[in-house]
Design a protein around this motif. Structure first.
Motif, PDB file in Angstrom:
ATOM      1  N   MET A 101       0.834  -1.178   0.000  1.00 27.16           N
ATOM      2  CA  MET A 101       0.000   0.000   0.000  1.00 27.16           C
ATOM      3  C   MET A 101       0.882   1.245   0.000  1.00 27.16           C
ATOM      4  O   MET A 101       1.690   1.443   0.905  1.00 27.16           O
ATOM      5  CB  MET A 101      -0.889  -0.032   1.249  1.00 27.16           C
ATOM      6  CG  MET A 101      -1.724   1.177   1.445  1.00 27.16           C
ATOM      7  SD  MET A 101      -2.879   0.886   2.798  1.00 27.16           S
ATOM      8  CE  MET A 101      -2.700   2.407   3.662  1.00 27.16           C
ATOM      9  N   ASP A 102       0.751   2.051  -1.024  1.00 29.25           N
ATOM     10  CA  ASP A 102       1.531   3.285  -1.121  1.00 29.25           C
ATOM     11  C   ASP A 102       0.835   4.391  -0.344  1.00 29.25           C
ATOM     12  O   ASP A 102      -0.375   4.598  -0.469  1.00 29.25           O
ATOM     13  CB  ASP A 102       1.702   3.712  -2.572  1.00 29.25           C
ATOM     14  CG  ASP A 102       2.591   2.759  -3.354  1.00 29.25           C
ATOM     15  OD1 ASP A 102       3.416   2.088  -2.711  1.00 29.25           O
ATOM     16  OD2 ASP A 102       2.460   2.699  -4.587  1.00 29.25           O
ATOM     17  N   MET A 103       1.603   5.084   0.474  1.00 30.25           N
ATOM     18  CA  MET A 103       1.056   6.183   1.261  1.00 30.25           C
ATOM     19  C   MET A 103       1.677   7.486   0.798  1.00 30.25           C
ATOM     20  O   MET A 103       2.874   7.548   0.532  1.00 30.25           O
ATOM     21  CB  MET A 103       1.324   5.974   2.751  1.00 30.25           C
ATOM     22  CG  MET A 103       0.645   4.742   3.309  1.00 30.25           C
ATOM     23  SD  MET A 103       0.873   4.570   5.077  1.00 30.25           S
ATOM     24  CE  MET A 103      -0.143   5.889   5.668  1.00 30.25           C
ATOM     25  N   THR A 104       0.862   8.513   0.742  1.00 25.28           N
ATOM     26  CA  THR A 104       1.371   9.829   0.391  1.00 25.28           C
ATOM     27  C   THR A 104       1.914  10.508   1.640  1.00 25.28           C
ATOM     28  O   THR A 104       1.628  10.092   2.771  1.00 25.28           O
ATOM     29  CB  THR A 104       0.254  10.704  -0.203  1.00 25.28           C
ATOM     30  OG1 THR A 104      -0.719  10.951   0.811  1.00 25.28           O
ATOM     31  CG2 THR A 104      -0.388  10.027  -1.407  1.00 25.28           C
ATOM     32  N   SER A 156      -0.952  11.601   3.856  1.00 23.12           N
ATOM     33  CA  SER A 156      -1.582  10.575   4.687  1.00 23.12           C
ATOM     34  C   SER A 156      -0.691  10.197   5.862  1.00 23.12           C
ATOM     35  O   SER A 156      -1.180   9.941   6.961  1.00 23.12           O
ATOM     36  CB  SER A 156      -1.948   9.343   3.856  1.00 23.12           C
ATOM     37  OG  SER A 156      -0.803   8.750   3.289  1.00 23.12           O
TER      38      SER A 156
END
Length: 75
Positions: free
Chosen positions: A1-4, A7
């Motif tokens: 899961m890529d998080m910015t 976030s």
């Protein structure tokens, strides 16, 4: 899961709230299971028992105020 970055910052802002909730939950859970808990109240270490009684254990030394970057030697 890529998080910015946004976030991650949002989640990090909520860490103190989550930590506070976890400590309160652990406090009440310990008392509910029949264990006592230790807390610091006004510079005094107090043991609290499941029946609500309190036992003063000792007067604590004043907190040490430090500044950012200050080095302390622990003896």
């Amino acid at each position: 899961m890529d998080m910015t970055e946004e976030s991650i910052q949002y989640l990090e802002k909520h860490i103190p709230i989550l930590a506070d909730a976890a400590v309160k939950q652990a406090y009440w859970q310990a008392l509910a299971t029949g264990s006592s808990v230790l807390i610091c109240e006004d510079g005094v270490m107090v043991e609290i028992f499941p029946d609500g009684t309190r036992k003063v254990l000792k007067q604590l030394e004043p907190q040490t105020i430090v500044t950012l970057g200050q080095c302390l030697e622990l003896l």
